[in-house]
Scaffold this motif. Structure first.
Motif, PDB file in Angstrom:
ATOM      1  N   ALA A  34     -25.792 -26.955  15.008  1.00 15.93           N
ATOM      2  CA  ALA A  34     -25.574 -26.043  13.887  1.00 15.93           C
ATOM      3  C   ALA A  34     -24.187 -26.227  13.293  1.00 15.93           C
ATOM      4  O   ALA A  34     -24.006 -26.211  12.070  1.00 15.93           O
ATOM      5  N   ALA A  35     -23.189 -26.430  14.173  1.00 20.14           N
ATOM      6  CA  ALA A  35     -21.828 -26.634  13.695  1.00 20.14           C
ATOM      7  C   ALA A  35     -21.674 -27.971  12.990  1.00 20.14           C
ATOM      8  O   ALA A  35     -20.849 -28.131  12.090  1.00 20.14           O
ATOM      9  N   ALA A  36     -22.478 -28.947  13.405  1.00 22.56           N
ATOM     10  CA  ALA A  36     -22.382 -30.287  12.820  1.00 22.56           C
ATOM     11  C   ALA A  36     -23.214 -30.430  11.557  1.00 22.56           C
ATOM     12  O   ALA A  36     -23.072 -31.404  10.817  1.00 22.56           O
ATOM     13  N   ALA A  37     -24.087 -29.454  11.298  1.00 28.25           N
ATOM     14  CA  ALA A  37     -25.021 -29.568  10.183  1.00 28.25           C
ATOM     15  C   ALA A  37     -24.357 -29.814   8.837  1.00 28.25           C
ATOM     16  O   ALA A  37     -24.855 -30.613   8.039  1.00 28.25           O
ATOM     17  N   PRO A  38     -23.222 -29.155   8.529  1.00 29.63           N
ATOM     18  CA  PRO A  38     -22.600 -29.438   7.225  1.00 29.63           C
ATOM     19  C   PRO A  38     -22.131 -30.879   7.086  1.00 29.63           C
ATOM     20  O   PRO A  38     -21.931 -31.369   5.986  1.00 29.63           O
ATOM     21  N   GLN A  39     -21.955 -31.579   8.220  1.00 26.79           N
ATOM     22  CA  GLN A  39     -21.447 -32.946   8.166  1.00 26.79           C
ATOM     23  C   GLN A  39     -22.569 -33.960   8.274  1.00 26.79           C
ATOM     24  O   GLN A  39     -22.571 -34.980   7.612  1.00 26.79           O
ATOM     25  N   GLN A  40     -23.564 -33.697   9.145  1.00 29.25           N
ATOM     26  CA  GLN A  40     -24.638 -34.650   9.368  1.00 29.25           C
ATOM     27  C   GLN A  40     -25.826 -33.921   9.952  1.00 29.25           C
ATOM     28  O   GLN A  40     -25.691 -32.888  10.572  1.00 29.25           O
ATOM     29  N   LYS A  45     -21.815 -27.173  29.016  1.00 26.42           N
ATOM     30  CA  LYS A  45     -22.182 -28.104  30.073  1.00 26.42           C
ATOM     31  C   LYS A  45     -21.815 -29.530  29.659  1.00 26.42           C
ATOM     32  O   LYS A  45     -21.664 -29.818  28.463  1.00 26.42           O
ATOM     33  N   PRO A  46     -21.670 -30.431  30.652  1.00 25.07           N
ATOM     34  CA  PRO A  46     -21.260 -31.811  30.349  1.00 25.07           C
ATOM     35  C   PRO A  46     -22.079 -32.492  29.263  1.00 25.07           C
ATOM     36  O   PRO A  46     -21.503 -33.120  28.364  1.00 25.07           O
ATOM     37  N   PRO A  47     -23.428 -32.414  29.256  1.00 24.02           N
ATOM     38  CA  PRO A  47     -24.171 -33.090  28.187  1.00 24.02           C
ATOM     39  C   PRO A  47     -23.850 -32.515  26.806  1.00 24.02           C
ATOM     40  O   PRO A  47     -23.847 -33.242  25.807  1.00 24.02           O
ATOM     41  N   VAL A  48     -23.592 -31.204  26.744  1.00 22.36           N
ATOM     42  CA  VAL A  48     -23.260 -30.573  25.471  1.00 22.36           C
ATOM     43  C   VAL A  48     -21.889 -31.032  25.003  1.00 22.36           C
ATOM     44  O   VAL A  48     -21.664 -31.276  23.815  1.00 22.36           O
ATOM     45  N   ARG A  49     -20.940 -31.184  25.939  1.00 24.22           N
ATOM     46  CA  ARG A  49     -19.606 -31.668  25.579  1.00 24.22           C
ATOM     47  C   ARG A  49     -19.684 -33.091  25.024  1.00 24.22           C
ATOM     48  O   ARG A  49     -19.000 -33.441  24.062  1.00 24.22           O
ATOM     49  N   LYS A  50     -20.522 -33.913  25.652  1.00 25.75           N
ATOM     50  CA  LYS A  50     -20.659 -35.290  25.176  1.00 25.75           C
ATOM     51  C   LYS A  50     -21.269 -35.311  23.777  1.00 25.75           C
ATOM     52  O   LYS A  50     -20.844 -36.081  22.906  1.00 25.75           O
ATOM     53  N   LEU A  51     -22.285 -34.447  23.565  1.00 29.15           N
ATOM     54  CA  LEU A  51     -22.905 -34.372  22.248  1.00 29.15           C
ATOM     55  C   LEU A  51     -21.879 -33.962  21.198  1.00 29.15           C
ATOM     56  O   LEU A  51     -21.819 -34.550  20.109  1.00 29.15           O
ATOM     57  N   ALA A  52     -21.044 -32.965  21.526  1.00 30.38           N
ATOM     58  CA  ALA A  52     -20.022 -32.516  20.575  1.00 30.38           C
ATOM     59  C   ALA A  52     -19.043 -33.638  20.261  1.00 30.38           C
ATOM     60  O   ALA A  52     -18.635 -33.827  19.111  1.00 30.38           O
ATOM     61  N   LYS A  53     -18.681 -34.418  21.282  1.00 34.34           N
ATOM     62  CA  LYS A  53     -17.758 -35.531  21.060  1.00 34.34           C
ATOM     63  C   LYS A  53     -18.391 -36.583  20.159  1.00 34.34           C
ATOM     64  O   LYS A  53     -17.744 -37.113  19.237  1.00 34.34           O
ATOM     65  N   ASP A  54     -19.679 -36.889  20.411  1.00 29.48           N
ATOM     66  CA  ASP A  54     -20.365 -37.885  19.601  1.00 29.48           C
ATOM     67  C   ASP A  54     -20.484 -37.442  18.146  1.00 29.48           C
ATOM     68  O   ASP A  54     -20.414 -38.266  17.211  1.00 29.48           O
ATOM     69  N   LEU A  55     -20.670 -36.142  17.934  1.00 31.58           N
ATOM     70  CA  LEU A  55     -20.841 -35.626  16.579  1.00 31.58           C
ATOM     71  C   LEU A  55     -19.523 -35.262  15.918  1.00 31.58           C
ATOM     72  O   LEU A  55     -19.502 -34.872  14.750  1.00 31.58           O
ATOM     73  N   GLY A  56     -18.430 -35.373  16.662  1.00 26.93           N
ATOM     74  CA  GLY A  56     -17.131 -35.034  16.106  1.00 26.93           C
ATOM     75  C   GLY A  56     -16.940 -33.547  15.888  1.00 26.93           C
ATOM     76  O   GLY A  56     -16.230 -33.122  14.975  1.00 26.93           O
TER      77      GLY A  56
END
Length: 475
Positions: free
Chosen positions: A209-215, A176-187
């Motif tokens: 979960a995917a961003a956890a290893p980075q931040q 969904k759009p909010p999830v896409r924005k979150l993914a973009k913000d987290l890289g």
């Protein structure tokens, strides 16, 4: 809404079938590539946030391409079907639209909802069944000068340059759009995220979960002076037992209703009052009207007389028929009544209204109610029929419910809930007798309706239903 492409192919765009709607979901296609169509022929059924609507094509020709499969939500103004108005031979095995490779440019709002690649038509709202289409979503344009693959194939064929090849793209991750924005913000690259949501949809938890290893947390605007602590390993994807759960996408009418109810509940200060009333005389009048030749072939039921009672009560207390203008800080009193009737349909709760109900005779009101209910059951209520309501009746009694605390429709100041009509012991003329009794509940916006006004309206409705001859003396 159409646009002319080169040669003889015209693209029919998704029109605004309501007032200011921005998107619609394609429920069903009635044509396929190669079919001949004529001016005014219905080619598909779409659902907006207000209703289901059939779309006619505005010209004659042969269908060249369907740009979106059933179940896709499409922006207003986006081309949905290509038609060769020259009436040429049908295109042979035209490639189906595919999902784009790259992420779309960041937008304020993303109206299209993706479906799992290769999954075909997914179940939508109750009552539509499941179609067998196996088409995929058509790619979105990334630059105005670059034609889409399907359009390029059609145009190449029309120009005599042979059949253009459509390159198979990898499926676009579903989110969904909010999830896409979150993914973009987290890289986070959504293509590398393991989805755990229903139908393969990526959730916020999946992105975290995917961003956890980075931040550990979402990015902040202030600079960080200390290095972040080591993050724990990603949690295992959640699993869902399909045999024990059913997940229904919230969109269309259900999504609009939910948003409207939340907005109303937290904007207008609700007050609800109740009264229990003996409606035995009203029930007798219903039976008498059924035998009246003026109502031959017409539907007569208690709701008809309850609606008339409310209209009379509004005439006696006109300030209840109003709305709150937040921008102007004004109360807007309406000199007409568009009477809404809440109707439960397979698509969700809708509230079409009878325009200028205050000016209708009892037989005319009966006709209007019958038409409203029949149209709602068929799923053919138009967006216009659900706009401009001023006051509403919801009949929870048909479900055997005694009463409730109804929530106002946005823009209205009052809603009347009618409970089940039951035989109950009642003191009548000094003796306990079985009488037809019901409970009425009136919710109103306390910003513009005070307790005195709300009480007067509810008391008037109850008095009329107890002594229906007041329909004549008070009218």
């Amino acid at each position: 809404m159409t646009t002319m492409t080169e040669g003889s192919v015209r693209e029919f765009k998704m029109p605004d079938v309501g007032e200011g709607l921005t998107e619609a979901e394609i429920l069903k296609w009635y044509v396929q590539p190669g079919d001949k169509v004529t001016d005014g022929q219905v080619v598909c059924e779409v659902e907006t946030a207000k209703a289901a609507v059939e779309l006619p094509i505005p010209y004659d020709g042969v269908v060249r391409a369907l740009h979106f499969p059933e179940g896709t939500t499409v922006d207003v103004g986006t081309a949905i079907i290509a038609v060769d108005v020259a009436g040429g031979a049908p295109a042979a095995q035209e490639p189906q639209p595919q999902a784009p490779v790259a992420e779309e440019p960041q937008r304020t709002e993303e109206p299209q909802q993706a479906e799992p690649a290769g999954s075909g038509r997914q179940p939508v709202l109750v009552g539509y069944g499941v179609a067998t289409s196996s088409t995929k979503r058509r790619p979105r344009k990334t630059a105005p000068a670059t034609p889409e693959p399907a359009a390029a194939a059609v145009q190449a064929e029309l120009n005599g340059h042979g059949h253009a090849e459509v390159v198979e793209d990898r499926p676009r991750p579903l989110a969904k759009p909010p999830v896409r924005k979150l993914a973009k913000d987290l890289g986070v690259d959504l293509a590398a995220v393991v989805p755990t949501g229903p139908d393969g949809i990526i959730t916020r938890e999946d992105v975290h979960a995917a961003a956890a290893p980075q931040q550990v947390t979402e990015p902040v605007t202030e600079p960080v002076t200390e290095a972040p602590a080591a993050a724990p390993a990603p949690a295992a994807p959640a699993s869902y037992d399909l045999a024990r759960e059913t997940r229904i996408p919230v969109k269309g009418v259900r999504k609009a209703t939910a948003a409207a109810m939340v907005g109303s509940a937290f904007t207008a200060p609700h007050v609800t009052e109740f009264v229990t009333v003996d409606v035995t005389r009203t029930m007798k009048l219903v039976e008498e009207l059924k035998q009246d030749k003026e109502f031959a072939g017409r539907r007569v039921n208690p709701l008809l007389l309850i609606a008339k009672a409310l209209l009379v009560a509004i005439r006696r207390n006109p300030d209840i028929n109003a709305s709150w203008d937040e921008a102007a800080q004004e109360i807007v009193v309406k000199h007409y009544v568009n009477l809404g009737i809440a109707a439960a349909t397979p698509r969700g709760l809708i509230v079409p209204n009878i325009k200028d109900a205050h000016a209708k005779t009892l037989p005319e009101l009966s006709d209007a109610l019958s038409e409203l209910v029949a149209t709602a059951r068929e799923g053919k209520t138009s967006p216009a029929a659900m706009q401009g309501g001023t006051v509403t009746i919801t009949n929870v009694g048909v479900f055997g419910v005694d009463t409730g605390t109804p929530i106002l429709n946005p823009g209205e100041s009052a809603i009347l809930a009618v409970g089940a009509i039951k035989l109950q012991p009642w003191v009548h003329k000094g003796k306990v007798k079985p009488r037809h009794v019901t409970t009425l509940a009136l919710s109103f916006d306390h910003r513009l309706v005070d307790g005195e006004l709300g009480s007067k309206v509810l008391a008037d409705v109850a008095a009329i239903l107890e002594q229906p001859k007041r329909l004549l003396t008070w009218a």
